[in-house]
Motif scaffolding. Structure first.
Motif, mmCIF file in Angstrom:
data_model
loop_
_atom_site.group_PDB
_atom_site.id
_atom_site.type_symbol
_atom_site.label_atom_id
_atom_site.label_comp_id
_atom_site.label_asym_id
_atom_site.label_seq_id
_atom_site.Cartn_x
_atom_site.Cartn_y
_atom_site.Cartn_z
ATOM 1 N N VAL A 67 0.869 -1.173 0.000
ATOM 2 C CA VAL A 67 0.000 0.000 0.000
ATOM 3 C C VAL A 67 0.900 1.215 0.000
ATOM 4 O O VAL A 67 1.803 1.328 0.845
ATOM 5 C CB VAL A 67 -0.901 0.012 1.254
ATOM 6 N N THR A 68 0.704 2.101 -0.945
ATOM 7 C CA THR A 68 1.598 3.262 -1.014
ATOM 8 C C THR A 68 0.953 4.451 -1.711
ATOM 9 O O THR A 68 0.087 4.295 -2.569
ATOM 10 C CB THR A 68 2.906 2.885 -1.741
ATOM 11 N N HIS A 69 1.368 5.633 -1.287
ATOM 12 C CA HIS A 69 1.012 6.854 -2.007
ATOM 13 C C HIS A 69 2.146 7.269 -2.942
ATOM 14 O O HIS A 69 2.040 8.259 -3.651
ATOM 15 C CB HIS A 69 0.766 8.016 -1.030
ATOM 16 N N ASP A 70 3.239 6.519 -2.907
ATOM 17 C CA ASP A 70 4.453 6.924 -3.619
ATOM 18 C C ASP A 70 4.467 6.332 -5.033
ATOM 19 O O ASP A 70 4.576 5.114 -5.197
ATOM 20 C CB ASP A 70 5.664 6.426 -2.802
ATOM 21 N N PRO A 71 4.345 7.171 -6.063
ATOM 22 C CA PRO A 71 4.299 6.654 -7.439
ATOM 23 C C PRO A 71 5.552 5.882 -7.827
ATOM 24 O O PRO A 71 5.486 4.935 -8.609
ATOM 25 C CB PRO A 71 4.169 7.916 -8.298
ATOM 26 N N ASP A 72 6.695 6.273 -7.264
ATOM 27 C CA ASP A 72 7.946 5.576 -7.576
ATOM 28 C C ASP A 72 7.882 4.131 -7.074
ATOM 29 O O ASP A 72 8.202 3.190 -7.805
ATOM 30 C CB ASP A 72 9.124 6.312 -6.927
ATOM 31 N N LEU A 73 7.417 3.966 -5.845
ATOM 32 C CA LEU A 73 7.324 2.615 -5.282
ATOM 33 C C LEU A 73 6.248 1.807 -6.024
ATOM 34 O O LEU A 73 6.477 0.654 -6.406
ATOM 35 C CB LEU A 73 7.004 2.699 -3.781
ATOM 36 N N ALA A 74 5.095 2.424 -6.272
ATOM 37 C CA ALA A 74 4.011 1.713 -6.974
ATOM 38 C C ALA A 74 4.464 1.298 -8.370
ATOM 39 O O ALA A 74 4.140 0.206 -8.852
ATOM 40 C CB ALA A 74 2.772 2.595 -7.060
ATOM 41 N N GLY A 75 5.254 2.165 -9.024
ATOM 42 C CA GLY A 75 5.690 1.906 -10.385
ATOM 43 C C GLY A 75 6.611 0.710 -10.506
ATOM 44 O O GLY A 75 6.814 0.178 -11.607
ATOM 45 N N ARG A 76 7.189 0.277 -9.390
ATOM 46 C CA ARG A 76 8.062 -0.911 -9.426
ATOM 47 C C ARG A 76 7.275 -2.211 -9.372
ATOM 48 O O ARG A 76 7.826 -3.284 -9.603
ATOM 49 C CB ARG A 76 9.020 -0.880 -8.239
ATOM 50 N N ALA A 77 5.993 -2.118 -9.010
ATOM 51 C CA ALA A 77 5.180 -3.335 -8.863
ATOM 52 C C ALA A 77 4.808 -3.891 -10.234
ATOM 53 O O ALA A 77 4.829 -3.182 -11.244
ATOM 54 C CB ALA A 77 3.918 -3.015 -8.064
ATOM 55 N N ASP A 78 4.461 -5.169 -10.268
ATOM 56 C CA ASP A 78 4.017 -5.792 -11.520
ATOM 57 C C ASP A 78 2.644 -5.274 -11.927
ATOM 58 O O ASP A 78 2.321 -5.204 -13.108
ATOM 59 C CB ASP A 78 3.939 -7.316 -11.344
ATOM 60 N N ARG A 79 1.821 -4.963 -10.921
ATOM 61 C CA ARG A 79 0.475 -4.442 -11.180
ATOM 62 C C ARG A 79 0.162 -3.371 -10.158
ATOM 63 O O ARG A 79 0.618 -3.451 -9.008
ATOM 64 C CB ARG A 79 -0.575 -5.543 -11.000
ATOM 65 N N VAL A 80 -0.639 -2.376 -10.575
ATOM 66 C CA VAL A 80 -1.105 -1.354 -9.637
ATOM 67 C C VAL A 80 -2.627 -1.397 -9.617
ATOM 68 O O VAL A 80 -3.278 -1.379 -10.670
ATOM 69 C CB VAL A 80 -0.628 0.060 -10.041
ATOM 70 N N LEU A 81 -3.188 -1.478 -8.423
ATOM 71 C CA LEU A 81 -4.638 -1.501 -8.258
ATOM 72 C C LEU A 81 -5.059 -0.298 -7.445
ATOM 73 O O LEU A 81 -4.349 0.104 -6.519
ATOM 74 C CB LEU A 81 -5.074 -2.782 -7.533
ATOM 75 N N GLU A 82 -6.216 0.253 -7.781
ATOM 76 C CA GLU A 82 -6.726 1.383 -7.006
ATOM 77 C C GLU A 82 -7.954 0.955 -6.223
ATOM 78 O O GLU A 82 -8.875 0.332 -6.769
ATOM 79 C CB GLU A 82 -7.095 2.557 -7.917
ATOM 80 N N LEU A 83 -7.937 1.288 -4.943
ATOM 81 C CA LEU A 83 -9.106 1.031 -4.103
ATOM 82 C C LEU A 83 -9.891 2.334 -3.997
ATOM 83 O O LEU A 83 -9.353 3.359 -3.552
ATOM 84 C CB LEU A 83 -8.659 0.559 -2.720
#
Ligand SMILES: Nc1ncnc2c1ncn2[C@@H]1O[C@H](COP(=O)(O)OP(=O)(O)OP(=O)(O)O)[C@@H](O)[C@H]1O
Ligand SMILES: [Mg+2]
Length: 243
Positions: A206-222
């Protein structure tokens, strides 16, 4: 049906979560479906109050859904069965919280052994693993430090190492570097993903940081109680929140 290789590592099926309150329940999750494959890294973003921490707590069996099911390897987590829940928390998932929750009177090395002590008396192999994880986090020379003798970033690195200690199948991280400045957060994101690559551990971040989220294989929004995929193009920029 027996669990099969094609079952996701973790699965949430039509999960609901309401908190009873005087004057009407707070319906936070309203039909969340989520799957996490072995070794996969998924980022969960969304506005403050959307229910991200609530979802992570359900995936980690720290709380129970009001409706729906949580499964591991195709097997249902039965929250009413204490041994199921204990096994889940000790062996299936590791946690990184926004605040490190290190034990203040234990050294960094001893803090890493805490999850082991829940299972058995630590032996030489466990101590070697603690040393190895501290080294992976660039903390070999801080092993004998108490949390109060570590910087904020070092404390979070110890917390990350601790989450991996029992070789969980998935590490669940709630704003793991949210308290750190961007440069430090980015460095810690590198270390987290290096560790994940080495150990093959799945991640839910869970993150607000686009840099960290961008490293994930998938990004989901709740949002609005549901999880939706986020198009890759929106994972860069200044942030996910409108606020
Ligand atoms: N124990 C509780 N009782 C009542 N309401 C709760 C409880 N826990 C959480 N909530 C409510 O559920 C909603 C979701 O909370 P949650 O902490 O999951 O949000 P979040 O997405 O993690 O937000 P943030 O980004 O600010 O951490 C919030 O509106 C919160 O007020
Ligand atoms: Mg939260």
């Amino acid at each position: 049906m027996p669990p099969s290789d094609i079952s996701p590592l973790l699965e949430a099926v039509d999960v609901y979560k309401s908190f009873p309150k005087a004057g009407g329940a707070v319906d936070v999750l309203r039909g969340v479906d989520f799957t996490l494959a072995a070794g996969e890294a998924v980022a969960v973003v969304g506005p403050s109050g959307a229910g991200k921490s609530t979802l992570l707590n359900l995936l980690g069996a720290l709380d129970e859904p009001t409706g729906g099911e949580i499964k591991h390897d195709g097997r249902l987590l039965r929250p009413e069965v204490a041994t199921d829940v204990t096994h889940w928390r000790r062996h299936i998932v590791g946690f990184v919280f926004q605040y490190h929750f290190l034990l203040p009177d234990f050294t960094a090395h001893e803090n890493l052994l805490v999850p082991v002590r829940l299972v058995r008396e630590p032996g030489p192999d466990d101590r070697a693993r603690a040393d190895e994880l501290l080294a992976a986090m660039g903390l070999s020379d801080r092993a004998s430090h108490l949390p109060g003798e570590l910087s904020g970033g070092e404390q979070q690195r110890v917390a990350v190492a601790r989450a991996f200690m029992n070789r969980p199948k998935a590490v669940l991280a709630d704003e793991p570097f949210g308290n750190l400045d961007r440069g430090k957060g980015s460095r810690l994101s590198d270390l987290l993903f290096q560790l994940r690559d080495r150990e093959g551990t799945a991640l839910v971040i869970v993150t607000h940081d686009p840099d960290l989220a961008g490293r994930a294989d998938r990004v989901l929004e709740l949002d609005d109680g549901r999880l939706r995929p986020v198009a890759a193009a929106t994972t860069s920029g200044d942030g996910f929140d409108e606020v």
